[in-house]
Scaffold this active site. Sequence first.
Site, PDB file in Angstrom:
ATOM      1  N   HIS A  15      -7.647  -5.212  -0.594  1.00 59.53           N
ATOM      2  CA  HIS A  15      -6.547  -4.777  -0.239  1.00 59.53           C
ATOM      3  C   HIS A  15      -5.980  -4.922   0.996  1.00 59.53           C
ATOM      4  O   HIS A  15      -6.645  -5.207   2.185  1.00 59.53           O
ATOM      5  CB  HIS A  15      -6.710  -3.112  -0.297  1.00 59.53           C
ATOM      6  CG  HIS A  15      -5.387  -2.219  -0.189  1.00 59.53           C
ATOM      7  ND1 HIS A  15      -4.509  -1.954  -1.353  1.00 59.53           N
ATOM      8  CD2 HIS A  15      -5.196  -1.331   0.896  1.00 59.53           C
ATOM      9  CE1 HIS A  15      -3.698  -1.164  -1.012  1.00 59.53           C
ATOM     10  NE2 HIS A  15      -3.878  -0.793   0.360  1.00 59.53           N
ATOM     11  N   GLU A  67      -9.246  -5.137  -4.798  1.00 56.63           N
ATOM     12  CA  GLU A  67      -8.862  -4.095  -3.906  1.00 56.63           C
ATOM     13  C   GLU A  67      -9.737  -2.934  -3.238  1.00 56.63           C
ATOM     14  O   GLU A  67      -9.697  -2.792  -2.050  1.00 56.63           O
ATOM     15  CB  GLU A  67      -7.824  -3.060  -4.989  1.00 56.63           C
ATOM     16  CG  GLU A  67      -6.578  -3.856  -5.351  1.00 56.63           C
ATOM     17  CD  GLU A  67      -5.486  -3.864  -4.520  1.00 56.63           C
ATOM     18  OE1 GLU A  67      -5.527  -3.449  -3.418  1.00 56.63           O
ATOM     19  OE2 GLU A  67      -4.485  -4.426  -5.026  1.00 56.63           O
ATOM     20  N   SER A 109       0.968  -1.076   0.167  1.00 49.93           N
ATOM     21  CA  SER A 109      -0.062  -0.017   0.039  1.00 49.93           C
ATOM     22  C   SER A 109       0.989   1.353  -0.015  1.00 49.93           C
ATOM     23  O   SER A 109       1.743   1.341  -0.616  1.00 49.93           O
ATOM     24  CB  SER A 109      -1.019  -0.030   1.183  1.00 49.93           C
ATOM     25  OG  SER A 109      -1.907   0.974   1.128  1.00 49.93           O
TER      26      SER A 109
END
Length: 524
Positions: free
Chosen positions: A418, A309, A191
């Site tokens: 995610h 995600e 990330s």
Amino acid sequence: MNPSLVTTPLGRLSGLCTGGIHRFLGVPYARPPVGPLRLRSPQPTLPWTGIRPAHDAGAASLQTLAGQQQWLNAPIEHLSEDCLFLNIWTPSLTGRHPVMVWIHGGQTRNGHGASPASDGQALAALGVVVVTINYRLGALGGLAHPGLEDPATGFCANWGLQDKLAALAWVAEHIGAFGGDPGRVTLAGQSSGAANAVMLAQNSLASGHFHALIAQSPPLFRPPMFAELADAAAYTEALARRLGVAVPALRQVAGSVLQTEEQALARTLTAEGRRPHTAPVRDGRLLRHWPFDAPAIGVPLLAGWTRHEADFWFHLQDGQGHSLAPLREPDDAAELAPRVQRLMAQHYAFTPAPDTAAVLDAYTASGGVPQRWRDLYTDLVFRAPILQLINRQAAHGQPAWAYEFAYPLPGDRPSTPHAADVPFVFGTHRHPHLAPKIGATGAADALSATVIRAWADFVHHGAPGPVNGTAWPRFTAAQPLAMVLEPAHPGPAALSRPAGLACWPAYTAPWTEAAPAGPDREPL
């Protein structure tokens, strides 16, 4: 647990040994960034006398852990401005083992290097020295203004990014004492940690201090999502007015007050539909390029995304049936079009902009409005920019490999949001904080073992090893394949939703016209 002892140029450290793996936690890599060092470039740590215990993690940077950030991160015991610590897991205190330096994610506002999700024990068992780091978050790591220029370095922004550079310099100088090879360092992150790693590499920062790069779901934004110095300076001025001080006097404000007041300001702006501007900041000195137009990276690259995600923001569950998602999808087609227009203005700030009706039509096959929105969000915000990064590497002759992580988490429908890949990379999916959300199953064990081995191979050799007996193909424009990491049949496949990817030509034009299916695999 048996004691471990190392001697570094700074002093002696006492760690612990479990299962043949030595670990040293809470090792300082820079001086405490407090008082006169607040909002300044990190300073080298000072030597110590005697034996310093390294049995417990150091304090994490000040933060407010809430919402979806609690999915990966367990409650943090100690928070402090004095947070510049790193943690080391090593298979041996002698020899020259390859090193992986891990940068945690969390929107540069949350997280820390001692999260149970990123425990380095399993990777160290495969001969990798694992280093995880803390760095300054939120206001402490991201305020930017010419009035904050550090007289020693000339920098006025990106304090948390500079912390990462300081950690890499520490590893280059000291990791040999822990059995690590400073000539074989892989920089890795997830990330915002992955985005920071990419920006370090693209801006030629820490050159020679790392030799390969792993980027897991990096948000490779551009303005208006990332900040130019003028925007960041205006935001810092707004915080100074809120506190009733001049910008240079922010250094005299207690860190806890800076953190609290900046969070309140950020919430106010977000409610008004505006974006708070903290790090990363293109200041023209440290950061000169944004990811979409930066030069190719001169080291091997492994990069990828999770299949869903967007679910991290729109459909995230805690394993008990409760939602952690902070945002909601559009309810119907009437709401979908204006939401898509706003998303494109934020994330596809190129000219000409795609036609909204054509974009909506390209994602019709996804199904209903909520799923169309989530697939579109996943592609525009993550997958298309990541693929542009990978393809740029390949086009410049640099080895690059792509993956899609696709383990379905339990819930009311299959989802791989995610951050779901992190526990599989570190083999921590059975930790009590993570197991209810992932499912402690044999399928999870098997996939994690596959992923750990692939990542360890990349750290050892600069290339991921075979998966399920199949070679991991390098990504090329002629053969844009991703290794799909899923429980049943992991293997290479063509990119899914090619019609959707073609909507974003500034990212994908070089190769979306012809994307062949992988060997013996149908397109996803």
